[in-house]
Design a protein around this motif. Structure first.
Motif: not given
Lengths: 113, 606
Positions: B251-268
């Motif tokens: 029912k909420k108008p927005y949705c956003w997730f926080e992406y986190e930094r990672s130490d692996d090769i993906a970096g995210i």
């Protein structure tokens, strides 16, 4: 007579081409011919002769081929090419002009006696 | 010598073949044949050249006829001279002949020989002069051959150094793209308006969902048994709080997730699992079916609307994969609604409310995909996949393997397609080996550098954004092949080739969902009209004129309106011409969005 090497350096190819223009010769023959025909004034060092011949061959002014001598031994005969003849003519002309110039400078010292 | 020249010809042919195959990015089969032909031609040319070389030099040079001291001198000169064996033999024979002539009939040959040696001068100098002179007289082709061999030798020597340097390259991460992604993905809204909080809490229940329930939820409602239905019903009852929490989030108008930094090769690092939301969508649609079965239509439609909103929360400035999941959820919800409408007689008032909600929720939706976040994610990956040094940075093979192990599975070099390996008649091992070699060679020698890749990324995303703004009908009319275009732009680029094909499919999916939503709104309007007037409207213009529909629903596959037709028995037909862009008179393909046939929204396919 021992000449300054730099003095002889420019003349040596002309001498070789001139001698070869009279007929094909192998190394030793050529060396002897130069001495004889110059009245033993000009002597081409043996260490200079073959590199010189190979250089002239590279420039396609002379060509060498293995042939049997009259005694049946194999020798590498050198003969002047068409290009070599042209080059010889040009160089002789230049030498003539050089001699004329030097004569004027040296007060006729180069004129034949 | 002839053999050597022939072998050299074969090598040159092989090198030419590899270069040709590399430049034109040929498949394994193509490379194999080109290589074979080039090697054959090279070998033949080599053999021909070898045959043309006459033997003019005596093979054996006898030094028996001259004094030992002279023979030794000649040997020394020849040794210092170096160079090719035949030339050396040639010179040796000539020098020997000279000594022989000079010493002929000589009374003191030893002394004369000494004198002659002195006249010839320094051994080393003479050797050098002879070599130089002979080198000058060699023909051009010999010089080319010699230089080519030298170059190949040099390359062979340099190769290990290059490989070590290449493989030991390290990435330099200079920009925090994760922060940039979070900035772009987050709308300018208060944290309280973010549905992610509820979704993450609810997700725990869905993550713990057993395989049996998961399988049932994924199955069609019509195919499950009564017992299985009961099983799902029990699960939904037990997890009512989690489902309701998810509904509250929707029912909420927005949705956003926080992406986190990672130490692996993906970096995210993602703080959520997309698969969980698919399970949540299944649960909502199942509950809506159960509610409709119990006559609770308002409750059923409420769950459908929640599911639509859930899907929409993954649209907009998100990753393409998130947008795809969002579209899938939305399409699933709308599809379920169509089924319910086809199955149950719902009152006009309830239909009107539902139509209004669908229009408010999904009616004005923009089907154009957003690539903003995806582009930043690509940059983030590039920073970890490329060095930052010499030549603008090169790809790091180890990082590539680590980040995208799937590329190894398809065996491609980024330059070739997996399908090109099909039906080639090679064994799997050879195909795998060929793929591995080609991939390694591609990475080492042909793969674009960091700068080029960044430029290619710009081009690819500009192209994708431009084409994503076009409807399927416009793309068809302009004769554009989205997939081929993006494939061409990413030629030879391993990373981008991994991403590119998905964009075209995702864009198609977005327009399909938009068409489906508009069709469902139209169906609701038609059903309402029929309920109120007792008959079907003659055409959609009549429906719009009577206020049951705000405007003509566009068929994005024809750039004209969706096709509405009354059929026998008081029924109607509503369809899009579908992905083949041809009106097949309402005849469908085997599946709903098949390349063949139309996409029929009504009557609902059971």
């Amino acid at each position: 007579m021992k000449f300054e090497s730099q003095l002889l350096k420019g003349v040596a190819p002309v001498v070789v081409l001139e001698i070869l223009s009279r007929g094909q010769m192998y190394g030793y023959e050529l060396s002897t011919a130069i001495e004889q025909r110059s009245g033993e004034i000009l002597t081409l060092g043996k260490g200079t002769l073959y590199p010189l011949l190979y250089n002239l061959e590279a420039k396609k002014l002379v060509k060498g081929k293995w042939e049997k001598t009259d005694s049946g031994r194999k020798r590498r005969y050198y003969s002047i090419t068409g290009r070599g003849k042209g080059q010889l003519a040009r160089q002789k002309e230049q030498l003539k002009e050089l001699t004329a110039g030097l004569n004027l400078v040296l007060g006729g010292a180069l004129m034949p006696a | 010598m002839r053999l050597l020249i022939t072998i050299f010809g074969v090598i040159v042919g092989a090198v030419c073949g590899v270069i040709f195959a590399g430049v034109y990015m040929l498949s394994v089969v193509g490379t194999f044949w080109i290589l074979l032909i080039c090697m054959g031609l090279g070998g033949f040319a080599g053999w021909l050249v070898g045959m043309l070389i006459p033997h003019r030099v005596p093979k054996e040079v006898s030094l028996e006829h001259i004094p030992e001291i002279s023979a030794e001198f000649i040997k020394q000169v020849i040794k210092k001279m170096g160079y090719r064996r035949k030339v050396r033999a040639d010179v040796m024979a000539e020098l020997a002949a000279h000594f022989e002539d000079e010493l002929a009939n000589c009374e003191r040959p030893q002394e004369k020989a000494q004198q002659l040696i002195a006249e010839f001068g320094d051994v080393k100098l003479l050797g050098v002069l002879l070599r130089r002179a002979k080198k000058r007289s060699r023909p051009l082709w010999r010089t080319v051959v010699a230089r080519t061999f030298q170059l190949i030798g040099l390359l062979v020597l340099c190769l290990p150094v290059y490989v070590v340097w290449f493989y030991s390259g390290k990435a330099v991460v200079s920009t925090d793209y994760v922060a940039e992604i979070n900035r772009v993905a987050r709308p300018a809204a208060d944290e309280k308006l973010n549905a992610a909080t509820e979704y993450i809490k609810a997700a725990e229940s869905f993550e713990q969902m057993g395989n049996d329930i998961s399988r049932l939820l994924g199955s069609g409602y019509a195919v499950v048994s009564v017992d299985e239905k009961q099983l799902v019903e029990d699960w939904l009852r037990e997890n009512k709080d989690a489902v309701d929490l998810g509904v509250a989030g929707a029912k909420k108008p927005y949705c956003w997730f926080e992406y986190e930094r990672s130490d692996d090769i993906a970096g995210i690092k993602f703080t959520f699992t997309l698969g969980v939301f698919r399970k949540f969508a299944w649960a909502l649609c199942w509950r809506s079916r159960l509610r409709a079965e119990q006559g609770n239509y308002n409750g059923a439609f409420e769950d459908i609307i929640s599911c639509c909103r859930l899907g929409q929360h993954f649209r907009g400035d998100k990753l393409v994969i998130e947008q795809l999941v969002g579209m899938g959820i939305e399409s699933f919800a709308i599809g379920t609604l169509e089924e319910l409408l086809g199955q149950y007689e719902v009152g006009s008032q309830e239909l009107a409310e539902l139509q209004q909600k669908i229009e408010d929720t999904a009616g004005g939706e923009n089907p154009v995909l957003s690539f903003r976040v995806e582009k930043l994610l690509t940059y983030n990956a590039l920073e970890r996949l490329f060095t930052d040094g010499l030549g603008g940075g090169h790809i790091i093979p180890k990082a590539m393997d680590e980040l995208f192990p799937e590329v190894n599975i398809i065996g491609g070099a980024g330059a070739i397609r997996g399908s090109e390996y099909g039906n080639v008649g090679f064994s799997e091992d050879i195909k795998r080996l060929a793929g591995w070699i080609k991939r390694k060679c591609h990475l080492l020698f042909f793969h674009p550098g960091k700068k080029e890749t960044f430029k290619a990324v710009e081009k690819l995303y500009a192209y994708s954004e431009r084409l994503a703004a076009k409807t399927p009908a416009q793309i068809e009319a302009e004769g554009i092949d989205f997939k081929e275009g993006s494939w061409e732009l990413t030629k030879g680029n391993l990373l981008l080739r991994f991403f590119a094909p998905a964009f075209a499919n995702a864009s198609k999916q977005a327009y399909a969902v938009k068409t489906q939503v508009d069709a469902t709104i139209t169906i609701l309007g038609i059903l309402r009209y029929k309920k109120d007037k007792g008959e079907l409207p003659a055409d959609l213009a009549e429906l719009i004129g009577a206020g049951y529909l705000k405007g003509e629903p566009m068929d994005l596959y024809s750039e004209q309106g969706l096709i509405y037709r009354k059929i026998d028995g008081g029924h109607f037909l509503l369809y899009s011409v579908g992905p083949n862009f041809v009106d097949d008179g309402g005849q469908t393909g085997e599946r709903k969005w098949d390349r063949e046939g139309d996409v029929v929204f009504w009557p609902v396919r059971r």
